[in-house]
Write an enzyme that holds these catalytic residues in place. Sequence first.
Site, PDB file in Angstrom:
ATOM      1  N   ARG A  59       5.409   9.135  -3.308  1.00 48.06           N
ATOM      2  CA  ARG A  59       6.211   8.324  -2.444  1.00 48.06           C
ATOM      3  C   ARG A  59       7.396   7.851  -3.157  1.00 48.06           C
ATOM      4  NH1 ARG A  59       1.743   8.140   0.447  1.00 48.06           N
ATOM      5  NH2 ARG A  59       1.117   6.197  -0.388  1.00 48.06           N
ATOM      6  N   GLU A  96      -5.752  -0.245  -4.564  1.00 53.51           N
ATOM      7  CA  GLU A  96      -6.631  -0.939  -3.218  1.00 53.51           C
ATOM      8  C   GLU A  96      -7.760  -0.091  -2.620  1.00 53.51           C
ATOM      9  OE1 GLU A  96      -3.546  -1.390  -0.430  1.00 53.51           O
ATOM     10  OE2 GLU A  96      -4.650  -2.887   1.005  1.00 53.51           O
TER      11      GLU A  96
END
Length: 171
Positions: A59, A96
Amino acid sequence: MNDFTNYIRDIPNFPIQGITFKDITPLLGDGTAFNAAIEVFAEKYESESIDTIIGIDARGFIVAAALALRLGVGFVPIRKSGKLPFECYEVTYDLEYGRDTLAIHKDAFPEGSRVLICDDVLATGGTLAASIELVQKLGGNIIGIALLIELKELEGRKKIENQPIFSLVEF
Ligand code: AMP
């Protein structure tokens, strides 16, 4: 426009249980909002003599490419391992959710270039820290790091001290 939060959607438990995914597709899908976001970055960096804008897979490419066009400078991708066709430097890091390796072409930009790094979200900071390491391997001079979103609770900045991070929206 100065409140972009209305264009960022929370998706609970995506891509795995326990993660609240910040979905930027409403922002990208609205021409006025997307343009306004890029314009905030453009105004901040247009007088900084940036040579190259680096986008982080995937992104980050969207922000970086739009801003590169707006500022009239080149775009360089940092990609997941195995995607770039030429010789690369690679760095492996913790996410994460998971673990990954990022790569950059060894000839992506000349040593000493004034670079701006772009990504969508700063979460735990592993992705950005690895990207900074790659840029530094090439001798890049990091003038700025432009992010759409920073998740403050995850304290990603702790992994990347002394870098000029700017985020459009903080949660
Ligand atoms: P991190 O390495 O933990 O800072 O993760 C940053 C990268 O993972 C960014 O490139 C994001 O695209 C993606 N990411 C991590 N957490 C989220 C989240 N909660 N929402 C959206 N994207 C995320």
